[in-house]
Every structure is written in C-alpha cells, then in structure tokens.
Design a protein around this motif. Structure first.
Motif, mmCIF file in Angstrom:
data_model
loop_
_atom_site.group_PDB
_atom_site.id
_atom_site.type_symbol
_atom_site.label_atom_id
_atom_site.label_comp_id
_atom_site.label_asym_id
_atom_site.label_seq_id
_atom_site.Cartn_x
_atom_site.Cartn_y
_atom_site.Cartn_z
ATOM 1 N N CYS A 283 0.834 -1.213 0.000
ATOM 2 C CA CYS A 283 0.000 0.000 0.000
ATOM 3 C C CYS A 283 0.865 1.257 0.000
ATOM 4 C CB CYS A 283 -0.918 0.031 1.216
ATOM 5 S SG CYS A 283 -2.322 -1.079 1.122
ATOM 6 N N PHE B 114 -19.008 1.974 -4.823
ATOM 7 C CA PHE B 114 -18.626 1.679 -3.437
ATOM 8 C C PHE B 114 -19.728 0.981 -2.639
ATOM 9 C CE2 PHE B 114 -15.446 4.659 -4.777
ATOM 10 C CZ PHE B 114 -14.300 4.212 -4.144
ATOM 11 N N VAL C 52 -17.041 -5.743 1.327
ATOM 12 C CA VAL C 52 -17.109 -4.288 1.370
ATOM 13 C C VAL C 52 -15.714 -3.687 1.519
ATOM 14 C CG1 VAL C 52 -18.019 -2.306 2.613
ATOM 15 C CG2 VAL C 52 -19.421 -4.319 2.338
ATOM 16 N N GLY C 53 -14.904 -4.307 2.350
ATOM 17 C CA GLY C 53 -13.617 -3.705 2.695
ATOM 18 C C GLY C 53 -12.579 -3.799 1.588
ATOM 19 N N PHE C 54 -12.465 -4.944 0.931
ATOM 20 C CA PHE C 54 -11.500 -5.046 -0.172
ATOM 21 C C PHE C 54 -12.007 -4.258 -1.377
ATOM 22 C CE2 PHE C 54 -9.911 -9.408 1.544
ATOM 23 C CZ PHE C 54 -9.255 -8.741 2.557
ATOM 24 N N PHE D 13 -13.560 -1.546 -1.196
ATOM 25 C CA PHE D 13 -13.195 -0.177 -0.816
ATOM 26 C C PHE D 13 -11.706 0.076 -1.118
ATOM 27 C CE2 PHE D 13 -13.281 2.713 3.278
ATOM 28 C CZ PHE D 13 -13.271 3.847 2.497
ATOM 29 N N LEU D 14 -10.872 -0.860 -0.696
ATOM 30 C CA LEU D 14 -9.426 -0.684 -0.877
ATOM 31 C C LEU D 14 -9.028 -0.646 -2.349
ATOM 32 C CD1 LEU D 14 -6.473 -0.646 0.192
ATOM 33 C CD2 LEU D 14 -6.568 -3.152 0.232
ATOM 34 N N ALA E 221 -10.314 2.455 -4.121
ATOM 35 C CA ALA E 221 -9.566 3.676 -3.795
ATOM 36 C C ALA E 221 -8.234 3.715 -4.530
ATOM 37 C CB ALA E 221 -9.334 3.761 -2.287
ATOM 38 N N PHE E 222 -7.593 2.544 -4.671
ATOM 39 C CA PHE E 222 -6.345 2.501 -5.441
ATOM 40 C C PHE E 222 -6.606 2.692 -6.936
ATOM 41 C CE2 PHE E 222 -3.708 -0.251 -8.155
ATOM 42 C CZ PHE E 222 -2.554 0.520 -8.132
ATOM 43 N N LEU F 299 -8.982 4.052 -8.674
ATOM 44 C CA LEU F 299 -9.419 5.324 -9.242
ATOM 45 C C LEU F 299 -8.250 6.302 -9.375
ATOM 46 C CD1 LEU F 299 -9.900 7.750 -6.891
ATOM 47 C CD2 LEU F 299 -11.765 6.223 -6.293
ATOM 48 N N LEU G 240 -4.743 -6.010 -5.231
ATOM 49 C CA LEU G 240 -4.090 -4.754 -5.618
ATOM 50 C C LEU G 240 -3.216 -4.952 -6.862
ATOM 51 C CD1 LEU G 240 -3.171 -3.332 -2.100
ATOM 52 C CD2 LEU G 240 -4.698 -2.264 -3.766
#
Lengths: 481, 481, 481
Positions: free
Chosen positions: C30, C83, C101-103, C105-106, C109-110, C112, C164
């Motif tokens: 990250c 999201f 939901v959490g991954f 989100f992660l 965010a990366f 975009l 990721l």
C-alpha cells in the motif's frame, strides 16, 4: 400488525427504573423545544429571494438561475451524510443500533431547526428577519454535523434528553464560533475542518471528560461490535466517504471553486484509504485488518481537506494531506485512545479525536499554509472567490495564513470552555442518564422486542424443555444470574 | 458458487403446496404482462422533445436547457424512495425481508412501465403518441409509490401474482383519479397528499378489508420485528425522510417553486420528528420509544406537506403541519390500528392509515385552506406558477380552495370503490395466496437457505449429537411439532 | 471504546499462518503504491480548465456553465454504484462481508487514482500534463468498476495484495483497450457494455481459471449465503439498479443524449426485472424465487443497454433488450455456471459471466446493429453527438456497425490474454493467498470479534456449564473437531 407487541419481558423491565424513564421527561422537553422553535420561526423567519414567489418573479430572472439547481444536489448529499452517514457509522455497537440511528435522527431534526435560527441571527438579519433557502439549509446541516460528532464522543452514556440539551447549547456556541471565524476574522473554512470537525470533536471530548464514569467497565461487554453491527456501520462509513466531496464543496463559490473542492477531497480520501489500510495491518493484531480503523480512519482525508479543499491545493497536495491523515488517525486509535482514557479520563466511545479532532487540526494547519502561499499568479481572477480580502488588497496572503492559524486557536478555546460548561450542566441528575452498569444498551430507552433474543426449544432437544436466550442477549442474562 | 445451493430441507418443503407454487403461474403472468407492455410501448410511445435527437437539435437550444438537468437529480431521489425507501421500510418483519424488498422491486418495475402508458394516455397524447422524458419518469415513479403504499396494507398476506394484479388495476384507477383532479378540476397536488398518499392508503385498506383473514392470529408470531430487521427498516425510513423534499418538489414549476417546496417539506419533517418522538415516549410501554412510531410517524410530515408544500405555506406553517402530523400518526398507531382491526376487520400490516391515510387527508385540508387564502399580494407574478387559473382570473382563490376539498372527496371515493372491486377480484382462489398459518413468511415464495438457520452441534455439546434449529426458525419448527 | 478489543480466540488464531499474515506485506504494498501515485500526480497532473481558478476565470464564462453542474450528480450516482453497489452486492457470502465491502473499498480507492493516470496518459496529454476534472473522475470510476467486476469472479479466493496487483495490471490493460476502441477505432460505448462489463468479466474469468483450486469444495460450506447476508446484498443490488441510468448517461454528450440514455436504461432495467422474476420462478427449486437471480439477473438490463443506450434505441427497443438480458442471465446462473466450473474449471464466485459477461456481449451486438441502421433522418443534427464520424461523412453507418462488432472482438482478446498473463503473475506464492480450506472467510484477513459468535450458557441450562458456538461460527468449529 404494526403498533402492537406480542411479548413482554421481565428481564427487560428490570432495566427501567424511574430515573431513566422517559415517559414524561422526553415529551415535555421535545414539545417545549419544538413549540419555541415554531414560535420563533413564525416571528423571525422569511423566505429568501430564491424561495419567495413574489421576490423571485419580481426580477427578470430565468428560472434556471435559481440557486436551487446549483446547491440542492450537494445539499442532499450532505443530508445523507448527516442522517445515514453519522447515524449508521455509530451502529457498530452490538446493542445500541436503535439509539445510534434513532437519537442521531432526533437530535439532528432538532439541531437543524435551531441552527437555522442561530446562524441566521449571527449571519445577518434582513430588516429583523432571517432569510432562508438552500444555502441556509446546508449550513444548518453542517452545524448539525458538529453536534453529531460530539454525540460520537458520549455515545452510549447519555439519555436523549441530555443529548437535546447538549445540542441546544452546542448549536449556539457553534454559531458564535462560526460568526467569529467567518464574519469577524474573515477566515476561510468551507468544509469546516475547524468550525465543524475540530469544534465538534473537542467540545464532545470535554463533555465526555466532565461526564467521566469511573465504573464504565461494568458495561464493557456491550461496548464492542458484533459481525452484523460492523456491516451496518460500514453503510455509514461508505456514505460519508462517497459524499465528502459534496460536503466540502457545498457552500464554496460557484463554478471552478465547487468543482475543484470536490476533486481535491476525492483524491485526499482515496490516498487516506490506502494509508489507513496499510497502518491497520501494520498495527493491529496478527497483521489482520481492524474494522474500527477502516470505518473511521479512511474518512480522515475528508476532514483534513475541509479548509484547504477549495484552495489551489492541487490533487498532489490533497493526496499528501489524505495520506498523512490516515496514518495519524490509525495511530490515534491504536495508541492515543487508550492513553486518553487511562490518563486523562476521556472516554471517547467512537474515537472522535482520531477521526475529527486531530485530522481537523491537520486540516486547519494545511489551510493556513496553503492560504499563506496564495498568489494572484496561481489563482488569477479566481482569487476573488477564494480569498476576497487578499484579492481586494485589504490583506496579505501571509496575514490570511496567520488569521487561519489564530482561528484554530479560537475554535479550540470556545470548544473546550463550552464543553466544560455544558458538561457540568449535563451532570445535573435530572436528565435520566443511564447507570454505569447499563450503558451502551438500547433496551433502557427503547422497546426491544424479546422475540429478538429468545429461542424456544425445538423438537430436537425436547428433553431440555426450557427456553434458551441466545447471542445478542448474553450480556443481559449474565448480569441477571 | 452463485447459482448453486448446497442444502435442502424437509421442513421448508412442507410449506409449499400446489396452490402457492409459483413455478408456472408467476412466469406466465410476468411474461404476458411484459410482452403486452413491450407491444404497447412499440405502438404508442415516442421520445419527447428533450429526449429525441432530431427534435431537440431542431431548435436553437443550448444543451444546458434540457430539462434533464433540472429534474433528473430529483428523479433519482424519488427513485431511491421507491426502491430503497419503501422496500426496506417493510423489512421490519422478522421473516419477510426477501419479500418486502423483492416484491416491492417486482411490482415497482411493473408499475412504472404500466403507469407510463396510463398516465400518458390520460395526460394527453400527441398525434396518437405518448411522449416521454424525465417528467413522465417521475410521474410513473409517483404512481408506483401509490401502489407500494397499498402493498404496505396487505404486506405478508398476498402472493406476488395478487400484487401484480392489484398493481395493474391500481395504476389504472390512480391515473383516472389523477386525471380528474389535475386536468379536469384544476387541483394542485404536486407532492400527492391526495393523489398518491390518500389514494394509495384507502385503496389498500379497502383491499385488505375485503381480503380479511379471520384466522390471521395463527401467523401472529411472525408478524413482528427482530432487532436486525428493525435496523434494516430504519434504512428505508431515513431515506424516505431525507429525500421527501425532493419528492414533493420533483414536478412543481421550475425556479422558486421547486426551491420553496423542498424547504417547506424539510421543516415539516423536522418538526414531525420531534413530535413523533415525544408522542412515542408518552404513549408507549414504560416511557420507552417504539421503533414502529419512529420508523413511520416521523415521515408523516412529508405526506402532510404534499399539497401545500409548493404554496406560500411558510416554514412556520410547514412546521405546524408537520408537528400535528406526527401527533396524529403516533396516536393512530397506538389507538386506531387495534380498533380498525377488531371493529372494522381491517388488518393493516404496516399501518398505512397512520402514515399515509390520515396525514394525507390532513395535507389535503391544509392545501385547501392555503389555496383559499392565496393572494396576488403574497405570490406576485409567481401566482401564475402555483395557481394559474386564479392568476388568469378564471377562478377565485376561495373557489380553488373549495375545489381542493372536493378533490379529496373524489379521491376517497375512487380509492374506496376501486379497492372494494379489486379486493374481490384478488379473492379469486387462483392467485396462490398463502394460507392463514403461513403469512408473513418468506419461505413460501423464496428459496431460503437452510444454512441460515441450522447450527450443527459443536465440540462442546457432542453428547447431544443432533441438529439445533435456531432463532429465526423457531416459528416454523414449533408449528411442525 | 473504539480501538480496543476485549477478547481473543484460539480458534481464530489457528486460521492465520505466516503465509497469509499481512502485517508487513500489505503495508509495504500500500505504501509503495500510494507513494508512487503521489509522485506521479505531482509530476504529471494539473487542474483542467473547469477546475483551475485562473483558467476558468480567464474566459468570460458564467459560473453556471462549469461542467460540474452537468456531470457531478451523475458522478455521485456512479460513485455510489462503485462503493455501495458493488461492495454490498458481494456481501451475500455468510462470512465474507468485511472482505466484500472492505477489499472493494481498498482496491477501488487505489484503482481510481491509478486510472486517472493511465486514462489521462492514453486519452491525450496537454503539454506533458494530464488535465483532470469531473469527467476524468467519472472515467476513473468506470475503470474501477471493471476491476470490481473481476473481483467478483475471484471473490473469496484471493488476498488483498493479489487484488491490488490485479487492479494495477487490469487498470492498465483497461486503458489500452479503451484507447483502442474510443480513440483509434472511433467506437461508441458510453455505458461500457464492452469496455467495462465485457472486459472486466472475461479478464476476471480468465484470472480465476488460472487460479483454479481443485480442492475448493473444502470451503464450500462457507460459499453460500445466510438470511441477513442476502438482505445486505440487496442493498447493493437496488443501488446498482436505481443508478444504472446515471451510469450509462454519465459521459455521453450533454442535452438530449444524457436524457435519452438515462431513459432507455430505465426501461431496459424495468423489463429485465420482470423477465428475471419470471425465469427465476420457472427454473428454481419448487417454483420458489432464488435470491441469486434477483440480486444479479435483474441488473443485466443495465449492462445490455450500455452501448446502445445513447442511440435512438427507443424505449421499445430498450425493453426488448432488457427482457432478453434477464432471461439469458438467469439461464446462465442455472445452467451455465455449473458447467463452467465442472468442464472448464472456471470458479466464478459471483457469476460475473451471467451478470456482466453475456449481457455485455449482448449489449455490444445491440450497439453494433443500432449503429448500423442509424440515419440522418432519425437523428437529425443530433447525429453529430452520437456518431460524429458518420455525421461528418467520414464513415458509413454500416461501417460504424462493423467497427462496433470488431471492437467486441478486440475487447475479448485483450481481456482473455491479459487475464491469462495476470493470472499467472498472481499465482506466485508470495502474495498470501488463502489455503483451499479457508476460502470465503473474513477471519483470515480481518480481526473478527469473537463476541460475534459465542453464546454463554444461560441460567436456563446451567447444567450444561459450557460455551456454545453458534450459527455463523459453525464452519470454524466443525473444522476444529
């Protein structure tokens, strides 16, 4: 049939004693407050130019020039943050979902009306009248947001009456502080890093300090989340995250200003999410991610972009700010919150210091620095929108930066002193606060259907002819043993 | 792997018998209805001026003058109310969440298509064609809202086929009533206190009266909420509450009218929330708040501002209306709903009489009074937007007020007679209605994974080597014993 | 107190071994990615004309002409889809809600941020700089959507680091493909039937094929839903459904084009919902509706209208397209998904082939046909907006249709080859993928409070003085036996 309940429950009733009984207290407070509001609205409030049928048609406007079309979508996004965002963010507690959403709803509905009056009073009356429209609605929602931040600090430990009283005072002090900053000092703070977040956080932290409960660990088994409550809380988190660009840009100048503010906030949040995940894995147990960090720290980037978002911060600058905010916030949850509780006796239920307090201060500092380096070269004619006093030659950019820094100090001062006083008022033993043993518990103020928790024995275990109380209900029953 | 199920269950299968089996009935009804819709759209429907590539470019418009930009954000807010708001509001029942959201989804998807045709037919054809755009989309969603209100009255007691048949007739009658009011009588009702709420509520109440189930108490153990289902329902409530200002202002005239309507509704709702909480604590058990009241009564302020919201009601007037609506609604849940069931045999699952019926009537009365006192002095040139017939001198304001009152009577008449007839149609024993013993139960129409309910014995109680059926599943198993 | 956990758990810890421990790996990845992003933004990215204070004020614009007001509401709707929509749609798994939901989100965010750079690079630099504003924000969200579709295919079987890495490569390849289609070939695909849905689906399917797990049935008890997880998933479904009209119209030309696209999509989705319900009842067990179909197939109408939505498809045509998409999608879930898994070893957790893959291909074909029959007679001057090359006489409509078909082939080629390569990269045993026995499990990467699952014995069964592990926890405990 809605409106009827089928069961009743001894255990639940045990929780209610006369001091926390809201049967008369809450109706009286609500009715008195609302009637006062209605009377004051009748005497003081008028439609503004864009909402009044005669005034708006009096000038040769095109209908499409009504401010409604340039603010209302932002207003609705902010509205969602206030009622869904804050409301559901606080549902993480296992037995406090009704109160989190429900008290959030109540105090927000009260605060936005009271804020309309207070802000209208301080922001300038028109012939003895307060003029209202979509911009005042957004500002009222903003002020409400500040109250809800404070609610996060005292979550689970206050009665709805205490919350309404707190809201009444906090809205008033918020408006005073906002007036000093925006009107007297000429501070820029469109997204409210200072006026909303720093103010709400430190006001709430001081209130919770004064209301310190030495025996709160008697309720600690309820002061944590369960699987589904964390998912409900994520609804709040994600809505706050998505709509924060609208929040920060809702009341900036039209045109490039709103556009730029929204975009800066968007990139600040994205960078903040990355650093929050990184820090969560780094600091939490066994390298596992902690929902507390994801639900909260990932939002710090929005808070930290609240002041400088409308400035020429650049996406690059915004990402650095968000990146730092996420790191600070996770470190706060991990290391500072326990210290605050043990050493300073600040029981900060939602960790508002980590989400709103420190990132708000960071945002204020970033805003001061960004203001201090503003030049006509960078902003062009747009300087009039962002720093009108600097553009008009009434103030140097460096002075503007200094004023921004002073504004942070003013905000902290009013918040802390205000919180101190209001905390002592809330300590009066007449507002029905819950005892230390039954904090973080819906059942004390809400009718919670027993069907939620009881499982009758089934045909498979008839030999244990009894009633089991399951999962959510453990905390109550273990107490009653 | 989505699309595969791993378990099967005897108990669940027991619930399905041939009469409620949807394998052929539901596909046949859906396919026939949709194919008819597609054919009628092919024959009758055209793009309107703002959606047609040739027409819009034919005139020297600026792209920004397209109505899309002045209605679409409101449309999306209304859309959220219809699908999330109504859908999740009804998930409060412990075992009816799939049906609440899922049937809401199905009948709304059908109704909005059928409403496009019906409303287009009555609102005026263009050379034999119905012209559609964002305004017709909003109106179709409005009509759909009326059907969903009626769905609330019969919730848990009807098959999806009954609901589709009801929707088909109700959309038609809604369009007739709307045509009589808006086009024939010249009534003003932008937010639909009469056309949407009063109509939907009394239509639904009459349907549920005709479908009266004397043995419904056999399903009463399922006709209540559990903790999490009440939280899901709050998602619906809060979305309805937040977006109601958009609902009431979605089809008013542009400019100050939309702006004013949204603001009036905002204050009506805030005041209503305060009085709902007060009344809930006053009337409910032990002074505790009742989720039923919060979920529903707090919304009555939006309903009651539906007609007068676009008028110069003032925020002061709006707050009084909302305040009264909240009181009436809670009193209805507490005292009227049980009476309606026992004396009038009206089994109103969601209490739509309290949320939509009585507040809708209140809204109609407020609208009539506000219209009757309208003057050129107050409205200026804006009178043309709100009361065109009065502005053009074709009608006195007092007459407009009288017409508004007559419109309420017309609406009640068409709703009650229509509901009576449609109720008898739905009574035909071919639509797969659930038996009295299995109402309020998803499992009859939905594949509900058994994994939801079964807990294998754990290492801690291996001596009871059996399978437990837990929590949600109690009702089924206790029946089977 | 947020930030503190009260319990610990042996069983949970057993799940974590060094290979899946994220303590160092995730922070390193990250931090490195985000620091690279920040540096590249600093070097390459500038405000565009509508977000730059100087540039925007340099010309004699009215503030209201800023593109913010004509794209931002659509952007926010798309943002909600990315999201909330995608995030909650994937919460259907019983123990994978945090990760869904959490991954989501992660990696969103990366993605975009990375997409801003990649798309900016390919879509044309301005003097060595990438110019960004609301339109680039929408495009970045679109590219992110494609990554999240691929996430659906590998859901439950990958570590956050794998995700990721996948996102990094997929965003790059997406941008290449988008550049070839939109810039080189002059393809029209505003809603991304090809660029987003087809690309994301077949890229993800190829990745999951390469990552085939022969022993995945060891985790099959977790690869299904429970009652509440299906309700959370419906939040995702309904938001995707409601806002799809905004998705397809977000980057079309202003005016009638956005308006028409939104409306076509609205009717396509409504028809698709009807056929999905019909097919679900027809094909599922005992005529009962299957949540899997409702959650997914009802959305296929939005995918299938992605290319032709901006064209003069007519509501009639849109409804036919949606109707077919729903049928294809349910049939895919019922009959194709099991075959793909057994014969082709494609383990497609969310069934993205049925929701995005096949409907995307359908949408591409519909777009090719609709383009091929476009005439000046139908589009008038609007032809310049929709088919500029045809309007300028540079290309026949039939050629445009052929190019559209070729574009589908190009997209499939790049997606499949790209997925193949990226799949093999992700197979490297250093990214902390979960073992076959612990797929679809939050506890491996998230701190899951044990309080979620443990029920202490109650006073009613004190004779069994032990601790029960209930419902959600079954899978863990049965392993430990």
């Amino acid at each position: 049939m809605r409106g009827q309940k089928w069961e009743n429950c001894g255990a639940a009733n045990n929780m209610t004693d006369s001091s926390t009984n809201m049967r008369l207290k809450l109706p009286i407070v609500c009715f008195i407050l609302e009637i006062i509001l209605i009377i004051l609205f009748g005497v003081l409030v008028e439609y503004d130019h864009d909402t009044d049928a005669r005034d708006f048609h009096n000038m040769s406007h095109h209908d499409y020039e009504n401010d409604f079309y340039y603010r209302y979508p932002s207003f609705q996004d902010v509205h969602v943050m206030i009622f869904i965002g804050f409301g559901f963010l606080m549902t993480f507690l296992q037995r406090y979902g009704f109160s989190s959403v429900g008290f959030n709803f109540l105090i927000a509905a009260f605060s936005l009306q009271w804020a309309t009056l207070m802000q209208g009073f301080f922001h300038g009356m028109h012939g003895g009248k307060i003029h209202i429209g979509v911009e005042s609605m957004i500002n009222a929602d903003f002020c409400t947001g500040s109250v809800l931040i404070s609610f996060g600090a005292v979550l689970g430990k206050t009665s709805p009456i205490q919350l309404l009283i707190m809201a009444m005072f906090e809205v008033t002090l918020f408006s005073v502080n906002e007036y000093i900053l925006l009107s007297v000092l000429g501070t820029k703070d469109a997204g409210g890093s200072m006026t909303i977040h720093t103010f709400g956080a430190y006001f709430g932290l001081m209130v919770t300090r004064v209301l310190y409960r030495p025996n709160l660990d008697k309720s600690k088994h309820r002061n944590s989340s369960v699987y589904h409550s964390d998912l409900f809380a994520m609804i709040g988190t994600i809505y706050l995250w998505m709509f924060w660009p609208s929040f920060n840009s809702a009341v900036t100048a039209h045109g490039d200003d709103q556009h730029r503010t929204a975009m800066n906030t968007y990139y600040s949040l994205a960078a903040c999410t990355m650093s929050s995940y990184a820090m969560s894995a780094l600091t939490a147990h066994d390298g596992k991610l902690d929902m507390v960090h994801i639900q909260n720290a990932a939002l710090a980037g929005g808070v930290a972009a609240g002041t400088a978002g409308e400035m020429m911060l650049t996406p690059f600058g915004s990402m650095i700010v968000g990146f730092l905010a996420g790191i600070i916030s996770v470190l706060g949850y991990k290391y500072l919150t326990p210290v605050l509780e043990e050493k300073l006796k600040i029981q900060d239920t939602c960790g508002v210091n980590n989400l709103h307090g420190m990132p708000g201060i960071l945002g204020a500092i970033v805003g001061a620095v960004t203001a201090a380096v503003a030049t006509k070269d960078v902003y062009g004619e747009g300087l009039h929108d962002v720093f009108p006093l600097v553009a008009e030659g009434k103030r140097e950019a460096s002075v503007q930066g200094g004023i921004q820094a002073v504004s942070l100090a003013v905000t902290l001062g009013i918040a802390l002193i205000g919180g101190l006083i209001v905390g002592f008022i809330l300590k009066l033993p007449v507002f029905g606060a819950p005892p230390d043993t039954i904090c973080f518990e819906d059942n004390i103020y809400w009718e919670v259907s027993l069907r939620s928790f009881i499982t009758n024995s089934t045909s498979h275990d008839q030999n244990q002819n009894n009633t089991h109380l399951h999962s959510l209900d453990v905390s109550i029953t273990s107490q009653n043993q």
